[in-house]
Design a protein around this motif. Structure first.
Motif, mmCIF file in Angstrom:
data_model
loop_
_atom_site.group_PDB
_atom_site.id
_atom_site.type_symbol
_atom_site.label_atom_id
_atom_site.label_comp_id
_atom_site.label_asym_id
_atom_site.label_seq_id
_atom_site.Cartn_x
_atom_site.Cartn_y
_atom_site.Cartn_z
ATOM 1 N N ASP A 3 -5.548 -74.198 -49.520
ATOM 2 C CA ASP A 3 -6.232 -74.098 -48.247
ATOM 3 C C ASP A 3 -6.525 -72.622 -47.976
ATOM 4 O O ASP A 3 -6.134 -71.754 -48.746
ATOM 5 N N TYR A 4 -7.163 -72.340 -46.883
ATOM 6 C CA TYR A 4 -7.506 -70.966 -46.527
ATOM 7 C C TYR A 4 -6.313 -70.262 -45.902
ATOM 8 O O TYR A 4 -5.559 -70.844 -45.127
ATOM 9 N N ARG A 25 -8.426 -68.768 -50.751
ATOM 10 C CA ARG A 25 -9.412 -69.812 -50.503
ATOM 11 C C ARG A 25 -9.417 -70.812 -51.640
ATOM 12 O O ARG A 25 -8.891 -70.528 -52.719
ATOM 13 N N THR A 76 -17.411 -66.451 -43.718
ATOM 14 C CA THR A 76 -18.099 -67.714 -43.955
ATOM 15 C C THR A 76 -17.843 -68.122 -45.397
ATOM 16 O O THR A 76 -18.005 -67.309 -46.313
ATOM 17 N N LYS A 78 -18.474 -71.097 -48.422
ATOM 18 C CA LYS A 78 -19.203 -72.278 -48.892
ATOM 19 C C LYS A 78 -18.435 -72.822 -50.092
ATOM 20 O O LYS A 78 -18.289 -72.150 -51.109
ATOM 21 N N GLU A 79 -17.953 -74.053 -49.951
ATOM 22 C CA GLU A 79 -17.169 -74.680 -51.010
ATOM 23 C C GLU A 79 -18.086 -75.375 -52.017
ATOM 24 O O GLU A 79 -19.272 -75.583 -51.757
ATOM 25 N N LYS A 83 -19.669 -77.880 -48.402
ATOM 26 C CA LYS A 83 -19.091 -77.728 -47.069
ATOM 27 C C LYS A 83 -19.003 -76.249 -46.705
ATOM 28 O O LYS A 83 -18.552 -75.430 -47.508
ATOM 29 N N LYS A 85 -17.535 -73.410 -43.974
ATOM 30 C CA LYS A 85 -16.547 -73.156 -42.931
ATOM 31 C C LYS A 85 -16.701 -71.723 -42.469
ATOM 32 O O LYS A 85 -17.027 -70.830 -43.265
ATOM 33 N N GLN A 86 -16.455 -71.495 -41.178
ATOM 34 C CA GLN A 86 -16.521 -70.142 -40.648
ATOM 35 C C GLN A 86 -15.226 -69.827 -39.911
ATOM 36 O O GLN A 86 -14.690 -70.681 -39.182
ATOM 37 N N PHE A 87 -14.737 -68.617 -40.110
ATOM 38 C CA PHE A 87 -13.500 -68.154 -39.487
ATOM 39 C C PHE A 87 -13.794 -66.844 -38.774
ATOM 40 O O PHE A 87 -14.487 -65.978 -39.323
#
Length: 95
Positions: A3-4, A25, A76, A78-79, A83, A85-87
């Protein structure tokens, strides 16, 4: 499954310990990062981040070490699956 994990601080004093801002990541996720100072100026930016920010400003911002303090980031990711995700958060830089 990884996970992040985004640390809340690092110490780029070139002693070999916590000298880089390391974002953990998922495998093959492409990460872009922007780091801002307290006035909202970008001090570091990378569209394909590989855990290599060592607390130095980009050349167009005067280069050299940024001062000790709190900085803000937008990350940001991109998997492989597409998908995104932004943090957003803050990080403390100490030397």
């Amino acid at each position: 499954k990884v996970d992040y994990f985004i640390p809340d601080g690092f110490s780029p004093n070139r002693d070999g310990i916590n000298d880089y801002f390391v974002v953990i990541r998922p495998f093959q996720a492409i990460v872009s990062i922007e780091v801002f100072n307290r006035w909202g100026n970008v001090v570091y930016k990378n569209s394909n981040y590989n855990n290599d920010w060592d607390g130095r400003a980009m050349p167009q911002n005067g280069s050299g070490d940024v001062p000790v303090g709190t900085y803000f980031y937008i990350i940001t990711s991109k998997e492989n699956s597409g998908k995104v995700k932004q943090f957003k958060g803050s990080i403390t830089l100490k030397r």
